[in-house]
Design an enzyme around this catalytic site. Sequence first.
Site: not given
Length: 328
Positions: A86, A190, A208, A218, A241-242
């Site tokens: 990731s 991330t 990330t 994106r 993060t997320g």
Amino acid sequence: MNSRRSFLRLGAVGGAAAALVTPAAAAPVEPSLPPPRRDAPVVVSTWNHGLAANAAAWEALAAGGYALDAVERGVRVTEADPEVTSVGLGGWPDRDGHVTLDACVMTEAGDCGAVAFLQNVLHPVTVARMVMERTPHVMIVGEGAQQFAIEHGVPTQSLLTPAAERAWREWVASDAADTRAEINVENHDTIGMLALDADGRLCGACTTSGAAWKRHGRVGDSPLIGAGLYVDGEVGGATATGWGEAVVRACGCHLVVELMRQGHDPQEACRRAVERVIAKNPDYREIQVGFLALDVRGRAGSYCIQPGFDYALHDADGARLIDAPSRL
Ligand code: ASP
């Protein structure tokens, strides 16, 4: 998934190098900030792959180095790790098979730099720092970012490892690929890192490859100052993060820092920011969003939407996995 989502802490609590520094003359804030006692240096980062990253950052901090050097050195470890799917090398690609990278840095002085939608560069965090230090700009994206990197001597290479390509081909062949406009929410994570150095300077970095199978082009929260990372040298810093779209909508990390400015400790500031994210869209209860914060006293806190969330704490006394103190 939860083990990947660990928040790490490596620090010398009350370390010999701690320095008492009175915050620079600032406009008074209400309620007032906590006293400037500092447990420094300290470094925190998101999730358990951050262990090695923290160790690299710690070397710089323990030697009395600048927090910015520490966070850059730290997250470069993760960027170069092909096992991390990731971030950087080995990151899972977008739906068209391209690994595209987002990164940013921010200093105690409010200087910042970012790159987004950058390809074929091993260390986007270093290019982000170059944007900060060598241009009058804050963010450069896409081909322009790659061109900038090349002009400044950064080598290019493919970041798509055989394993990542295999995972992508499997996804393309799967039912999930029918919903090509959707992001696979499970495949993202991330590394964000915050460090407070012995001189009381707090800096952050965030890097990330974004959400796996995202649409080409994106960009998430991670390179956006105020969303994926924010630092105020008189208050503290935060990183996220997320699900990036949710973080962007709440201007998440700026919010966490402002909550700390109002007197909340890092943990409570992160919790309130997560609640704000959900208040904006109750559907976000089902997704992953986590904030990690460090204040100028060296106190860390974190909060994540997901139940069952654990994080690891790593300090001079050793590492251990602990439950997040509170969850939604
Ligand atoms: N926040 C990143 C993004 O949305 C991904 C992650 O941290 O999981 O691009």
